[in-house]
Write a protein that holds these residues in place. Structure first.
Motif, PDB file in Angstrom:
ATOM      1  N   LEU A   1     -29.946  18.664 -14.615  1.00 26.69           N
ATOM      2  CA  LEU A   1     -30.664  18.142 -13.444  1.00 26.69           C
ATOM      3  C   LEU A   1     -32.015  17.863 -13.624  1.00 26.69           C
ATOM      4  O   LEU A   1     -32.624  16.944 -13.281  1.00 26.69           O
ATOM      5  CB  LEU A   1     -30.435  19.127 -12.352  1.00 26.69           C
ATOM      6  CG  LEU A   1     -31.259  18.957 -10.760  1.00 26.69           C
ATOM      7  CD1 LEU A   1     -30.698  17.462 -10.327  1.00 26.69           C
ATOM      8  CD2 LEU A   1     -30.912  19.974  -9.869  1.00 26.69           C
TER       9      LEU A   1
ATOM     10  N   GLU B   1     -31.859  14.568 -15.311  1.00 26.43           N
ATOM     11  CA  GLU B   1     -31.697  13.472 -14.345  1.00 26.43           C
ATOM     12  C   GLU B   1     -32.895  13.278 -13.618  1.00 26.43           C
ATOM     13  O   GLU B   1     -33.180  12.058 -13.108  1.00 26.43           O
ATOM     14  CB  GLU B   1     -30.568  14.022 -13.254  1.00 26.43           C
ATOM     15  CG  GLU B   1     -30.310  13.204 -11.820  1.00 26.43           C
ATOM     16  CD  GLU B   1     -29.462  11.704 -12.138  1.00 26.43           C
ATOM     17  OE1 GLU B   1     -28.965  11.928 -13.027  1.00 26.43           O
ATOM     18  OE2 GLU B   1     -29.624  10.782 -11.191  1.00 26.43           O
TER      19      GLU B   1
ATOM     20  N   ARG C   1     -34.937   9.440 -13.362  1.00 24.98           N
ATOM     21  CA  ARG C   1     -35.203   8.858 -12.366  1.00 24.98           C
ATOM     22  C   ARG C   1     -36.705   8.534 -12.231  1.00 24.98           C
ATOM     23  O   ARG C   1     -37.007   7.454 -11.702  1.00 24.98           O
ATOM     24  CB  ARG C   1     -34.654   9.483 -11.250  1.00 24.98           C
ATOM     25  CG  ARG C   1     -33.153   9.491 -11.001  1.00 24.98           C
ATOM     26  CD  ARG C   1     -32.824   8.478  -9.724  1.00 24.98           C
ATOM     27  NE  ARG C   1     -32.774   9.180  -8.552  1.00 24.98           N
ATOM     28  CZ  ARG C   1     -33.664   9.414  -7.518  1.00 24.98           C
ATOM     29  NH1 ARG C   1     -34.772   8.870  -7.825  1.00 24.98           N
ATOM     30  NH2 ARG C   1     -33.111  10.123  -6.484  1.00 24.98           N
TER      31      ARG C   1
ATOM     32  N   GLY D   1     -27.471   5.569 -16.992  1.00 28.27           N
ATOM     33  CA  GLY D   1     -26.964   5.540 -15.680  1.00 28.27           C
ATOM     34  C   GLY D   1     -28.153   5.185 -14.706  1.00 28.27           C
ATOM     35  O   GLY D   1     -27.742   4.635 -13.559  1.00 28.27           O
TER      36      GLY D   1
ATOM     37  N   ASP E   1     -37.185  15.774  -3.789  1.00 26.93           N
ATOM     38  CA  ASP E   1     -36.089  15.141  -3.023  1.00 26.93           C
ATOM     39  C   ASP E   1     -34.868  15.785  -3.081  1.00 26.93           C
ATOM     40  O   ASP E   1     -33.792  15.789  -2.481  1.00 26.93           O
ATOM     41  CB  ASP E   1     -35.761  13.649  -3.446  1.00 26.93           C
ATOM     42  CG  ASP E   1     -37.060  12.799  -3.117  1.00 26.93           C
ATOM     43  OD1 ASP E   1     -37.830  13.154  -2.000  1.00 26.93           O
ATOM     44  OD2 ASP E   1     -37.020  11.763  -3.574  1.00 26.93           O
ATOM     45  N   ILE E   2     -34.671  16.413  -4.179  1.00 29.35           N
ATOM     46  CA  ILE E   2     -33.312  17.059  -4.692  1.00 29.35           C
ATOM     47  C   ILE E   2     -33.131  18.341  -4.247  1.00 29.35           C
ATOM     48  O   ILE E   2     -32.303  18.963  -4.064  1.00 29.35           O
ATOM     49  CB  ILE E   2     -32.981  16.734  -6.282  1.00 29.35           C
ATOM     50  CG1 ILE E   2     -32.792  15.148  -6.174  1.00 29.35           C
ATOM     51  CG2 ILE E   2     -31.381  17.450  -6.525  1.00 29.35           C
ATOM     52  CD1 ILE E   2     -32.449  14.592  -7.487  1.00 29.35           C
TER      53      ILE E   2
ATOM     54  N   SER F   1     -27.676  18.356  -2.058  1.00 28.03           N
ATOM     55  CA  SER F   1     -28.489  17.268  -2.552  1.00 28.03           C
ATOM     56  C   SER F   1     -28.169  16.797  -3.780  1.00 28.03           C
ATOM     57  O   SER F   1     -28.210  15.660  -4.088  1.00 28.03           O
ATOM     58  CB  SER F   1     -29.868  17.917  -2.574  1.00 28.03           C
ATOM     59  OG  SER F   1     -30.381  18.406  -1.148  1.00 28.03           O
ATOM     60  N   LEU F   2     -27.708  17.567  -4.688  1.00 21.46           N
ATOM     61  CA  LEU F   2     -27.118  17.083  -5.969  1.00 21.46           C
ATOM     62  C   LEU F   2     -25.917  16.410  -5.676  1.00 21.46           C
ATOM     63  O   LEU F   2     -25.663  15.060  -6.267  1.00 21.46           O
ATOM     64  CB  LEU F   2     -26.738  18.192  -6.953  1.00 21.46           C
ATOM     65  CG  LEU F   2     -26.276  17.595  -8.276  1.00 21.46           C
ATOM     66  CD1 LEU F   2     -27.026  16.733  -8.940  1.00 21.46           C
ATOM     67  CD2 LEU F   2     -26.237  18.956  -9.157  1.00 21.46           C
TER      68      LEU F   2
ATOM     69  N   GLU G   1     -27.358  12.988  -4.526  1.00 16.67           N
ATOM     70  CA  GLU G   1     -27.874  12.317  -5.856  1.00 16.67           C
ATOM     71  C   GLU G   1     -26.647  11.703  -6.620  1.00 16.67           C
ATOM     72  O   GLU G   1     -26.772  10.312  -6.745  1.00 16.67           O
ATOM     73  CB  GLU G   1     -28.415  13.250  -6.838  1.00 16.67           C
ATOM     74  CG  GLU G   1     -28.985  12.700  -7.910  1.00 16.67           C
ATOM     75  CD  GLU G   1     -30.313  11.793  -7.859  1.00 16.67           C
ATOM     76  OE1 GLU G   1     -30.778  11.654  -6.935  1.00 16.67           O
ATOM     77  OE2 GLU G   1     -30.393  10.876  -8.842  1.00 16.67           O
TER      78      GLU G   1
ATOM     79  N   ARG H   1     -26.096   7.670  -7.122  1.00 16.81           N
ATOM     80  CA  ARG H   1     -26.109   7.014  -8.539  1.00 16.81           C
ATOM     81  C   ARG H   1     -24.510   6.139  -8.649  1.00 16.81           C
ATOM     82  O   ARG H   1     -24.642   5.224  -9.198  1.00 16.81           O
ATOM     83  CB  ARG H   1     -26.088   7.789  -9.439  1.00 16.81           C
ATOM     84  CG  ARG H   1     -27.647   8.402  -9.807  1.00 16.81           C
ATOM     85  CD  ARG H   1     -28.215   7.680 -10.761  1.00 16.81           C
ATOM     86  NE  ARG H   1     -28.149   8.713 -11.915  1.00 16.81           N
ATOM     87  CZ  ARG H   1     -27.170   8.625 -12.859  1.00 16.81           C
ATOM     88  NH1 ARG H   1     -26.391   7.719 -13.021  1.00 16.81           N
ATOM     89  NH2 ARG H   1     -27.078   9.582 -13.844  1.00 16.81           N
TER      90      ARG H   1
ATOM     91  N   ILE I   1     -33.506   9.794  -1.664  1.00 14.00           N
ATOM     92  CA  ILE I   1     -32.661   9.630  -2.660  1.00 14.00           C
ATOM     93  C   ILE I   1     -32.003   8.219  -2.829  1.00 14.00           C
ATOM     94  O   ILE I   1     -31.905   7.534  -3.799  1.00 14.00           O
ATOM     95  CB  ILE I   1     -31.552  10.463  -2.546  1.00 14.00           C
ATOM     96  CG1 ILE I   1     -32.195  12.037  -3.038  1.00 14.00           C
ATOM     97  CG2 ILE I   1     -30.441  10.480  -3.751  1.00 14.00           C
ATOM     98  CD1 ILE I   1     -31.379  13.266  -2.807  1.00 14.00           C
TER      99      ILE I   1
END
Lengths: 384, 384
Positions: free
Chosen positions: A95, A98, A102, A127, A252-253, B94-95, B98, B102, B124
């Motif tokens: 994570l 990721e 981003r 990705g 955000d996550i 939240s993951l 995400e 994506r 996101i």
């Protein structure tokens, strides 16, 4: 329970690893820690209910600070920037990866990435839309990066110790690479998730990076060391000058990681600093020796990473194809990892190698090694 | 411990929530469950060490299946596709969000998103490069979506029950929306993370969605219900026909969630089905009544979501600005959530509202309500 795929349709290394989870198989595939708890670790697990009460009572940032200090301290990473709010805890190192990817793509379109390395790193970077330029491991460790490479990328990404090779970037080499990144205004990103296994990787990386003046990001991980049933923390640590929206995307996550996991990490890291980490390193060395001995007399087999100390080991299977060996042992319920996908730019370079996990109980490791040994010795189609 | 920002520099709702964690404050900001464990839940926590031993012993997919069946069953979601490998467990909802974002951006450039909703959803989606088109909550619930909207987006995203409003999409309305999405070839995505709080949301959503023939994705969550110290599972559940690279991106980021958390979720969900969920719903109703009573005689104050059953409650502060009230109570160590950022397309629509968390101990809730009440009654600059 239909997750056992009837044919091999794995698109990446993690999907190969998933196959090993789906059955009551011998799993030497994934690099997660699956050995038995030590006595000291068992004692910590036994105290989970009282740690729960403690975690529910105390302010979460206080627990996070203690966990950060204990874990980073155990790794020799003494100059961590917790007080500056720059040790961002995540549910896992992937994570963290990721979030970094981003962030990078907001200011850059290309990344120079070490080759080979675990394929979820190139897959996450691609990705989000980033173009990748391979940096050969030998090149990263032995010489300056070419100007034409540094001019076309926004980030250089290095895994150290590398997965699967175990190769560690020395302090002197890191210093020079950081100077180059500073000169070209390129972010230097490090994945140090396996550094707990190798004392050579336990120097103060952040001090070296800061001294260079480069923009940097490091991903740290508790997840490879201890058999904690996927309860782990990945840390994303950016430099003060990184100038990427990492904190925003992190928020955000997630609001935060579990204070119970953080308390457990603190306790495990304190035990690690008190001898537990050295014990783990001895265990992995013993397992590596056990594995190498088991294959010493098998023709055409070699262990390619002579000095590796990480919890995985690569086996070159001579003129055989790794996927053929993989299929042969899979029919006997043993799962290992074929290596072609580590070589994300040129998969054929890995097609005669397998990766075996060492962070297992010795009985599992030995049973798996014997199945693999028999397959290599007996099956005529696998003769080297 | 420098995370207490000297001035308000929060960029999103989560950063506002982080402010509340950084001190020994009254935290009515985040929607995470922070009430005391019930007696039955405490018993489960006391058994964590034996659950650890069980989780270390058994195959992870078997534990995951049991957790899925218990949790989805508790929610009335009986037709889950675990056997088809389509209940992808994640570290958090939240993951899951995400991973969905994506996946969507590989085939689409725009999403129609309910308005208002918690701002990490738009952040996101925008963060991966998607353009957003607001769908007003009233519109989503009351009428067909316009053809010109459905023609320009690849996905319609609805939070039900919505956060912060608590509004639930009925079965009949969901059916019609799904039919529209099927007709236009648009993915219908639902975030149902709060549905454990509202029996009206506990019907078999997947059966309704499948019957329509639309491509769909649902995000489920254990994280809002139980005070489990951020140990939680978010599930990402795509339809068989979704035609998005969700499984691949999921496997880029994780091999799996913790079997210990999954075992705990199974136990908590079994207790939930056995009366625990109804007890939680009563607790939240009691807390809502307590809060409403405390403000009944404060001029210019109103509770805007009359029928809400979720664990958060919006308070309209009349002609005051939410940020002014937020600053006034913050100086007395009370943290609440100003609402403008929920209104991601037109923040001013939320600027006279605050969101308060109900999933707290009644003493914390009452203490916070009294600080807020005094601020609203006493401070002349906050007079409505």
């Amino acid at each position: 329970m239909n997750r056992i795929l009837p044919t091999v349709s794995a698109e990446n290394l993690t999907q190969f690893e998933t196959l090993a989870l789906a059955t009551s198989s011998m799993n030497l595939a994934d690099g997660h820690a699956r050995q038995q708890l030590t006595a000291a670790q068992s004692k910590i697990v036994a105290e989970l209910p009282s740690m729960w009460a403690e975690a529910a009572m105390r302010p979460a940032p206080e627990i996070e600070q203690e966990a950060t200090e204990s874990f980073f301290g155990m790794l020799g990473q003494h100059s961590h920037p917790f007080a500056a709010g720059r040790t961002l805890s995540c549910y896992s190192s992937s994570l963290a990866m990721e979030i970094l990817a981003r962030s990078l793509v907001t200011t850059s379109d290309a990344v120079a990435l070490i080759h080979p390395t675990f394929d979820n790193i190139p897959d996450i970077l691609r990705g989000v839309g980033l173009r990748l330029v391979p940096v050969e491991e030998e090149q990263a460790h032995d010489e300056d990066l070419p100007a034409e490479l540094l001019e076309q990328v926004g980030c250089v990404f290095i895994t150290t110790p590398n997965n699967p090779t175990g190769r560690v970037m020395s302090e002197a080499r890191l210093r020079r690479l950081a100077e180059q990144c500073a000169e070209y205004g390129v972010v230097l990103a490090l994945d140090t998730c396996f550094r707990g296994f190798d004392p050579d990787a336990q120097f103060d990386h952040y001090a070296v990076l800061d001294a260079s003046g480069c923009r940097w990001v490091v991903i740290e991980d508790t997840g490879k060391l201890w058999p904690t049933l996927e309860l782990k923390i990945g840390w994303l640590v950016p430099s003060a000058n990184v100038d990427l929206p990492i904190e925003k995307i992190h928020s955000d996550i997630l609001l935060g990681t579990s204070p119970l996991i953080l308390l457990m990490v603190k306790r495990l890291a304190d035990d690690g600093a008190d001898g537990g980490l050295a014990e783990l390193q001895r265990t992995i060395a013993d397992h590596r020796a056990l594995l190498r001995a088991e294959f010493a007399d098998v023709p055409g087999i070699s262990f390619v990473d002579e000095h590796a100390r990480v919890s995985v080991e690569r086996l070159h299977v001579g003129s055989r194809l790794g996927m053929d060996v993989w299929s042969a042992v899979r029919s006997q319920n043993l799962y290992v990892l074929p290596c072609q996908k580590f070589h994300w730019a040129r998969p054929h370079e890995g097609e005669r190698m397998l990766r075996l996990a060492l962070s297992r109980n010795p009985s599992t490791l030995l049973a798996g090694a014997r199945v693999l040994r028999s397959a290599l010795l007996d099956a005529p189609e696998l003769q080297g």
